[in-house]
Design an enzyme around this catalytic site. Structure first.
Site, PDB file in Angstrom:
ATOM      1  N   LYS A   1       0.866  -1.195   0.000  1.00 58.59           N
ATOM      2  CA  LYS A   1       0.000   0.000   0.000  1.00 58.59           C
ATOM      3  C   LYS A   1       0.894   1.234   0.000  1.00 58.59           C
ATOM      4  O   LYS A   1       1.680   1.434   0.924  1.00 58.59           O
ATOM      5  CB  LYS A   1      -0.907  -0.028   1.237  1.00 58.59           C
ATOM      6  CG  LYS A   1      -2.000   1.026   1.233  1.00 58.59           C
ATOM      7  CD  LYS A   1      -3.000   0.726   2.340  1.00 58.59           C
ATOM      8  CE  LYS A   1      -4.028   1.833   2.506  1.00 58.59           C
ATOM      9  NZ  LYS A   1      -4.958   1.548   3.621  1.00 58.59           N
TER      10      LYS A   1
ATOM     11  N   ASP B   1     -16.555  -0.243  -0.410  1.00 56.43           N
ATOM     12  CA  ASP B   1     -15.245  -0.675  -0.920  1.00 56.43           C
ATOM     13  C   ASP B   1     -14.262  -0.910   0.220  1.00 56.43           C
ATOM     14  O   ASP B   1     -13.157  -1.417  -0.013  1.00 56.43           O
ATOM     15  CB  ASP B   1     -14.672   0.355  -1.909  1.00 56.43           C
ATOM     16  CG  ASP B   1     -14.662   1.755  -1.343  1.00 56.43           C
ATOM     17  OD1 ASP B   1     -15.742   2.257  -0.988  1.00 56.43           O
ATOM     18  OD2 ASP B   1     -13.578   2.356  -1.234  1.00 56.43           O
TER      19      ASP B   1
END
Ligand code: AMP
Ligand code: MG
Length: 466
Positions: free
Chosen positions: A101, A236
């Protein structure tokens, strides 16, 4: 040798884009999770490999596509905009995604730079590892890195990268992406993938949905038991595995208020502490609607499909209540809480809310009598106490000691660690990570971490700021 098997990358091309992480100029490890590295068989990975500069043999890096409802508004295409799924490793404990990430731009970055700075990276590392140690299903953190790049936000910050581990990164929004495009074949492929990967016990789509609903009921109840406010419960950011995912402007409650909101972007309190179960229910309704076409086929008719899915969805509130009762019953030292115990629990929470009593210290303080100290209205607490004493189980102390941590990642401590890291000193972050990996058992030297913030240390707002 790390054993990769990239089952998601093998799904059809509609599911992802093959992409290599962007190079980090000077990767350097800030926090390293040695036990997790060992379990994954990646103990020998160095900073360039963790940053994605060097791709390990067998990995097949991709960015995953998904959609989602963000604060109730529909976004037809999101996806990994600042993350790359390096691959899936097989271990004795199962299959795990290794996800970078902050690894740079992807086709789903829209206007973003694909980067993260070290603040949110440290927050996610510390909080997710605490959640794991506290027994909450969650993605985990293998490493927090400095990338050596500068990242521009409201000012320039040192770039960061989180190496995140998850049983998968499949979201409610992954289903929604294909449903919204009318791509029923892909919804079916995704359904089969999720069933095989996470819920092999489910015989059909309906049972799969029921398992996901149950897992969310369990998860949200556990959040509530720690005073955790996720902050961005968009569809999401809800994993179908039932793991907590995407720690953004999350925070833990200090002085209890059911209306607590921390995220700077949550103006209307959509994702306030007490809203979390109903938001989960709403998100699960969105997921349920993705299953309608295939259920129609399985059951022979749209009405039948909708009725069956609705029945499963409607089971959420009761399942959640049962989980909540178990969590809070244990916090009162009650081994087998039932309906009749609800007033006892609610009354304590009511007193805590009225006085803004420290959530963590009050519950833990039931063990040694210090709970009373966190109350302003001691008379009311003294009136509540005999009811509790009459009901708690014989082994109440053992039960509470396992149900209520002594220490949590307090917002002001995380902020303090981030500020120090910005000055190049990672010791505060290291200390938090170390202490919070064992949150039920605190050494004498670490007692200061249990203190609530003073007025000037109080963090009122948290920022996504990724
Ligand atoms: P979040 O709700 O923070 O998980 O992010 C929502 C969406 O925005 C996801 O699709 C992310 O990939 C994307 N996103 C967030 N920050 C960035 C960034 N710095 N660059 C590119 N995409 C981003
Ligand atoms: Mg997200």
């Amino acid at each position: 040798m790390t054993q990769f098997d990239n089952s998601y990358a093998r799904l059809p091309k509609e599911f992802h884009t093959r992409i290599a992480p962007e190079l980090s100029p000077a990767p350097e490890v800030m926090l390293w999770n040695a036990p997790l590295a060992e379990a994954l068989g990646v103990s020998d990975w160095d900073a360039p490999m963790l940053a994605g500069n060097v791709i390990p043999e067998g990995a097949d890096p991709i960015a995953q596509v998904y959609a989602g409802h963000q604060f109730g508004g529909w976004s037809p295409q999101l996806g990994d905009g600042r993350a790359v799924l390096l691959g899936e490793v097989l271990t004795e404990d199962g299959r795990f995604d290794i996800h970078l990430k902050g690894a740079g731009r992807t086709p789903y970055s829209r206007n973003g730079d694909g980067r993260a700075w070290i603040g949110p990276v440290l927050r996610e590392y510390i909080v997710s590892e605490f959640m794991h140690a506290a027994g909450v299903p969650t993605t985990r953190a293998l490493a927090a890195l400095r990338t050596g790049a500068r990242v521009q936000r409201e000012r320039a910050y040192p770039g960061g990268l989180l190496v995140r581990i998850a049983s998968s990164h499949i979201r409610v929004g992954t289903f929604q992406y294909f449903t919204a495009r009318g791509d029923e074949a892909s919804v079916k492929i995704l359904t089969d993938h999720v069933r095989a990967r996470h819920y092999p016990q489910a015989k059909d789509t309906l049972e799969l949905y029921a398992e996901i609903v149950k897992a969310q009921a369990r998860l949200i109840a556990k959040w509530m038991g720690l005073g955790f406010v996720h902050g961005v419960m968009n569809t999401d950011n809800m994993a179908v595995s039932g793991e907590t995912i995407d720690y953004g402007p999350c925070a833990f409650i200090d002085g209890y208020s059911p209306k607590a909101v921390y995220s700077s972007i949550d103006q209307f309190g959509r994702y306030a502490y007490e809203q979390q179960p109903s938001i989960a229910h709403w998100n699960l309704a969105q997921l349920g609607s993705c299953f309608v076409p295939q259920m129609e086929e399985e059951l022979g008719g749209q009405h039948k499909a909708i009725d069956a899915l609705t029945e499963v969805l409607n089971a959420f509130p009761e399942a959640y209540q049962a989980e909540w009762r178990a969590v809070f019953g244990a916090k009162l030292g009650i081994a087998d809480p039932n309906e009749a115990d609800l007033p006892l629990i609610q009354d304590l929470l009511g007193l805590m809310a009225k006085d803004g009593a420290d959530f963590t210290n009050t519950f833990r303080g039931l063990l040694d009598g210090s709970a009373r100290d966190w109350m302003l209205d001691r008379e009311a607490f003294d009136a509540w106490t005999p009811r509790w004493e009459a009901r708690r189980s014989e082994a109440w102390q053992e039960i509470i000691a396992k149900a209520s941590p002594t220490v949590i990642p307090r917002n002001h401590r995380i902020e303090e660690a981030i500020q120090a890291a910005l000055e190049g000193d990672d010791r505060k972050a290291e200390r938090l990570a170390r202490v919070l990996s064992n949150p039920f058992d605190l050494a004498e030297d670490d007692q200061d971490l249990t203190h609530p913030p003073t007025e000037d240390q109080m963090v009122h707002k948290t920022f996504c700021g990724t």
